[in-house]
Design a protein around this motif. Structure first.
Motif, PDB file in Angstrom:
ATOM      1  N   TYR A 140      39.633  60.814  78.652  1.00 61.14           N
ATOM      2  CA  TYR A 140      40.010  59.382  78.386  1.00 61.14           C
ATOM      3  C   TYR A 140      39.357  58.651  77.112  1.00 61.14           C
ATOM      4  CZ  TYR A 140      40.164  54.377  79.280  1.00 61.14           C
ATOM      5  OH  TYR A 140      40.221  52.985  79.337  1.00 61.14           O
ATOM      6  N   ARG A 141      37.821  59.044  76.914  1.00 62.34           N
ATOM      7  CA  ARG A 141      37.114  58.583  75.913  1.00 62.34           C
ATOM      8  C   ARG A 141      37.712  59.058  74.588  1.00 62.34           C
ATOM      9  NH1 ARG A 141      33.013  60.288  72.759  1.00 62.34           N
ATOM     10  NH2 ARG A 141      31.497  58.702  72.041  1.00 62.34           N
ATOM     11  N   GLU A 142      38.131  60.117  74.627  1.00 59.18           N
ATOM     12  CA  GLU A 142      38.545  60.841  73.207  1.00 59.18           C
ATOM     13  C   GLU A 142      39.961  60.348  72.766  1.00 59.18           C
ATOM     14  OE1 GLU A 142      38.566  65.047  73.872  1.00 59.18           O
ATOM     15  OE2 GLU A 142      36.604  65.424  72.839  1.00 59.18           O
ATOM     16  N   LYS A 143      40.657  60.096  73.864  1.00 60.63           N
ATOM     17  CA  LYS A 143      41.981  59.390  73.675  1.00 60.63           C
ATOM     18  C   LYS A 143      42.006  58.045  73.052  1.00 60.63           C
ATOM     19  CE  LYS A 143      46.322  58.757  75.977  1.00 60.63           C
ATOM     20  NZ  LYS A 143      47.116  58.943  77.566  1.00 60.63           N
ATOM     21  N   THR A 144      41.061  57.189  73.754  1.00 60.69           N
ATOM     22  CA  THR A 144      40.758  55.930  73.543  1.00 60.69           C
ATOM     23  C   THR A 144      40.406  55.744  71.901  1.00 60.69           C
ATOM     24  OG1 THR A 144      40.372  55.241  75.533  1.00 60.69           O
ATOM     25  CG2 THR A 144      39.776  53.872  73.843  1.00 60.69           C
ATOM     26  N   ILE A 145      39.260  56.997  71.482  1.00 61.22           N
ATOM     27  CA  ILE A 145      38.783  56.709  70.213  1.00 61.22           C
ATOM     28  C   ILE A 145      39.653  57.249  69.214  1.00 61.22           C
ATOM     29  CG2 ILE A 145      37.100  57.875  68.644  1.00 61.22           C
ATOM     30  CD1 ILE A 145      35.152  57.909  70.986  1.00 61.22           C
ATOM     31  N   ALA A 146      40.584  58.224  69.384  1.00 56.35           N
ATOM     32  CA  ALA A 146      41.504  58.763  68.490  1.00 56.35           C
ATOM     33  C   ALA A 146      42.805  57.728  68.286  1.00 56.35           C
ATOM     34  CB  ALA A 146      42.143  60.060  68.982  1.00 56.35           C
ATOM     35  N   SER A 147      43.064  56.994  69.650  1.00 55.66           N
ATOM     36  CA  SER A 147      44.369  55.874  69.466  1.00 55.66           C
ATOM     37  C   SER A 147      43.561  54.648  68.539  1.00 55.66           C
ATOM     38  CB  SER A 147      44.512  55.531  71.029  1.00 55.66           C
ATOM     39  OG  SER A 147      45.111  56.441  71.685  1.00 55.66           O
ATOM     40  N   MET A 148      42.623  54.269  68.865  1.00 50.05           N
ATOM     41  CA  MET A 148      42.190  53.179  68.044  1.00 50.05           C
ATOM     42  C   MET A 148      41.962  53.604  66.455  1.00 50.05           C
ATOM     43  SD  MET A 148      39.261  51.542  70.451  1.00 50.05           S
ATOM     44  CE  MET A 148      39.006  50.063  69.225  1.00 50.05           C
ATOM     45  N   LYS A 149      41.576  54.561  66.364  1.00 49.75           N
ATOM     46  CA  LYS A 149      41.380  55.365  64.880  1.00 49.75           C
ATOM     47  C   LYS A 149      42.896  55.088  64.184  1.00 49.75           C
ATOM     48  CE  LYS A 149      40.169  59.339  62.217  1.00 49.75           C
ATOM     49  NZ  LYS A 149      39.846  60.772  62.263  1.00 49.75           N
ATOM     50  N   ASN A 150      43.640  55.899  64.732  1.00 49.84           N
ATOM     51  CA  ASN A 150      45.129  55.781  64.342  1.00 49.84           C
ATOM     52  C   ASN A 150      45.829  54.529  64.002  1.00 49.84           C
ATOM     53  OD1 ASN A 150      44.850  58.649  64.219  1.00 49.84           O
ATOM     54  ND2 ASN A 150      46.281  58.946  65.888  1.00 49.84           N
ATOM     55  N   THR A 151      45.241  53.668  65.147  1.00 54.53           N
ATOM     56  CA  THR A 151      45.926  52.206  65.087  1.00 54.53           C
ATOM     57  C   THR A 151      45.502  51.519  63.940  1.00 54.53           C
ATOM     58  OG1 THR A 151      46.259  52.221  67.780  1.00 54.53           O
ATOM     59  CG2 THR A 151      45.992  49.833  66.490  1.00 54.53           C
ATOM     60  N   LEU A 152      44.110  51.574  63.553  1.00 54.77           N
ATOM     61  CA  LEU A 152      43.495  50.837  62.646  1.00 54.77           C
ATOM     62  C   LEU A 152      44.017  51.294  61.139  1.00 54.77           C
ATOM     63  CD1 LEU A 152      39.769  50.591  63.680  1.00 54.77           C
ATOM     64  CD2 LEU A 152      41.655  48.671  63.886  1.00 54.77           C
ATOM     65  N   TRP A 153      44.323  52.660  61.269  1.00 54.98           N
ATOM     66  CA  TRP A 153      44.699  53.241  59.765  1.00 54.98           C
ATOM     67  C   TRP A 153      46.344  52.647  59.507  1.00 54.98           C
ATOM     68  CZ3 TRP A 153      42.934  56.338  56.173  1.00 54.98           C
ATOM     69  CH2 TRP A 153      43.823  56.935  55.242  1.00 54.98           C
ATOM     70  N   VAL A 154      47.094  52.716  60.475  1.00 54.99           N
ATOM     71  CA  VAL A 154      48.405  52.183  60.373  1.00 54.99           C
ATOM     72  C   VAL A 154      48.586  50.662  60.207  1.00 54.99           C
ATOM     73  CG1 VAL A 154      50.791  52.212  61.445  1.00 54.99           C
ATOM     74  CG2 VAL A 154      49.490  54.109  61.541  1.00 54.99           C
ATOM     75  N   TYR A 155      47.695  50.025  60.928  1.00 57.21           N
ATOM     76  CA  TYR A 155      47.631  48.608  60.740  1.00 57.21           C
ATOM     77  C   TYR A 155      47.169  48.050  59.640  1.00 57.21           C
ATOM     78  CZ  TYR A 155      47.113  43.637  62.408  1.00 57.21           C
ATOM     79  OH  TYR A 155      47.155  42.556  62.425  1.00 57.21           O
ATOM     80  N   ARG A 156      46.135  49.014  58.964  1.00 64.39           N
ATOM     81  CA  ARG A 156      45.417  48.630  57.778  1.00 64.39           C
ATOM     82  C   ARG A 156      46.305  48.784  56.619  1.00 64.39           C
ATOM     83  NH1 ARG A 156      42.071  52.827  54.151  1.00 64.39           N
ATOM     84  NH2 ARG A 156      44.092  53.548  54.336  1.00 64.39           N
ATOM     85  N   ASN A 157      47.424  49.623  56.485  1.00 62.21           N
ATOM     86  CA  ASN A 157      48.330  49.695  55.671  1.00 62.21           C
ATOM     87  C   ASN A 157      49.196  48.562  55.806  1.00 62.21           C
ATOM     88  OD1 ASN A 157      47.342  52.040  54.838  1.00 62.21           O
ATOM     89  ND2 ASN A 157      48.600  53.592  56.304  1.00 62.21           N
ATOM     90  N   TYR A 158      49.811  48.246  57.049  1.00 67.00           N
ATOM     91  CA  TYR A 158      50.651  47.212  57.082  1.00 67.00           C
ATOM     92  C   TYR A 158      50.106  45.854  56.612  1.00 67.00           C
ATOM     93  CZ  TYR A 158      52.822  43.455  60.002  1.00 67.00           C
ATOM     94  OH  TYR A 158      53.233  42.086  60.146  1.00 67.00           O
ATOM     95  N   ILE A 159      48.824  45.497  56.959  1.00 69.94           N
ATOM     96  CA  ILE A 159      48.095  44.311  56.450  1.00 69.94           C
ATOM     97  C   ILE A 159      48.054  44.531  54.907  1.00 69.94           C
ATOM     98  CG2 ILE A 159      45.974  43.077  56.439  1.00 69.94           C
ATOM     99  CD1 ILE A 159      47.588  42.404  58.799  1.00 69.94           C
ATOM    100  N   TYR A 160      47.694  45.480  54.245  1.00 72.24           N
ATOM    101  CA  TYR A 160      47.784  45.476  52.760  1.00 72.24           C
ATOM    102  C   TYR A 160      49.179  45.362  52.105  1.00 72.24           C
ATOM    103  CZ  TYR A 160      43.115  47.720  52.511  1.00 72.24           C
ATOM    104  OH  TYR A 160      41.937  47.927  52.449  1.00 72.24           O
ATOM    105  N   GLY A 161      50.148  45.549  52.776  1.00 70.71           N
ATOM    106  CA  GLY A 161      51.589  45.254  52.370  1.00 70.71           C
ATOM    107  C   GLY A 161      51.662  43.813  52.646  1.00 70.71           C
ATOM    108  N   MET A 162      51.149  43.403  53.795  1.00 78.96           N
ATOM    109  CA  MET A 162      51.407  41.804  54.134  1.00 78.96           C
ATOM    110  C   MET A 162      50.608  40.856  53.127  1.00 78.96           C
ATOM    111  SD  MET A 162      52.866  39.521  56.187  1.00 78.96           S
ATOM    112  CE  MET A 162      53.352  40.772  57.850  1.00 78.96           C
TER     113      MET A 162
END
Length: 314
Positions: free
Chosen positions: A114-136
């Motif tokens: 559970y812990r690794e899954k949460t950390i990996a999910s948040m890491k990937n989410t922030l990476w993709v969302y960062r790209n989205y915000i830069y474009g925004m």
């Protein structure tokens, strides 16, 4: 025989050292990247956002294109917005974050705890969302610059601004200088009455809708799933949101049709910039284990693999 066993055991130790060296190098690279983000990227983003805000509240002056007397295309009454600014802003910032995080949590590998899954999910989410915000942010900047340069009156210009010189001019005379005299609308609304070109609602909603639809297609859609309709349904909602936000700008008489067309083009290009350029090499379409976990497993398999032990035994 003992010399042979030493020769065969050397690659195992060498591989272990290589993996540990790779982990150290990756950690150093991550610290270096974070330092550049803190010292360079974040201050630049703050400056750009601050300039956009100063323009919106009228501290930074913008050009006024003027108008023709009795221009009926600028004389529509203001009836409000079908998609208000508050709804648009909350949607374009919250909807992608929620969709990306939920998707990453669902599609992480099952062998994670559970812990690794949460950390990996948040890491990937922030990476993709960062790209989205830069474009925004890029989208915001282009829109505000174009609005400031053109200073085009909206279809509701006469109703909201009530220009002083528009009350005394005759025929089809062109008026280049004016001041808004309305007491029914705020100063911000009066300044916004000549910021028609291009449509910010359109560009931002198109950027948001297309990015979420693209992300789901790359990350979540698979014909092997028991249900293949959920992802297309969410994609349809995203595209519909962009279409409604765009077309109602014309039906609400808040923009001319050409404002919406150019807004769509800007939204399309900023989406492509975020999806193709910024997201190149991102975690979309793949799920990685944490570096320390993968290295540990690799070393363990090399050292404790029974075949390896048999091959190095005398």
């Amino acid at each position: 025989m003992n010399m042979c066993s030493k020769c065969r055991s050397t690659p195992v130790l060498s591989t272990r050292r290589d993996l540990e060296g790779q982990e150290t190098s990756d950690r150093h690279s991550m610290r270096h990247s974070r330092l550049w983000t803190i010292l360079i990227d974040i201050p630049l983003i703050i400056i750009v956002v601050a300039l956009i805000g100063l323009f919106e509240i009228g501290v930074i002056p913008s050009h006024r294109a003027g108008f023709f007397c009795n221009d009926q295309s600028l004389a529509f009454p203001y009836r409000g917005d079908t998609v208000s600014t508050s709804v648009l802003v909350s949607t374009i910032f919250l909807a992608p974050l929620i969709v990306i995080l939920v998707t990453e949590l669902i599609f992480q590998e099952q062998e994670y705890n559970y812990r690794e899954k949460t950390i990996a999910s948040m890491k990937n989410t922030l990476w993709v969302y960062r790209n989205y915000i830069y474009g925004m942010i890029f989208n915001f900047a282009v829109i505000e610059i174009m609005k400031g340069i053109t200073g085009s009156p909206r279809p509701t210009f006469f109703y909201i601004c009530e220009p002083d010189t528009g009350k005394t001019c005759n025929g089809s005379e062109f008026v280049s200088t004016f001041e808004c005299t309305s007491t029914r609308f705020s100063k911000w609304m009066q300044n916004d009455s000549y910021h028609s070109f291009p449509s910010g609602h359109t560009s931002l909603s198109v950027h948001c809708g297309l990015f979420i639809a693209w992300y789901l297609q790359k990350r979540a859609f698979d014909w092997r799933f028991r249900t293949v309709f959920v992802v297309p349904l969410v994609q349809l909602i995203c595209i519909s949101f962009a279409a409604i936000s765009s077309l109602t700008r014309i039906t609400d008489r808040r923009h001319h049709w050409w404002d919406v067309v150019i807004g769509f083009v800007i939204g399309l290009f900023t989406f492509l910039y975020a999806a193709i350029v910024l997201s190149r090499g991102s975690a979309i379409n793949r799920t990685e284990k944490p570096i320390s976990s993968s290295i540990h497993q690799s070393v363990k398999s090399l050292i404790y693999n029974p075949r390896t032990i048999d091959s190095v035994s005398p």
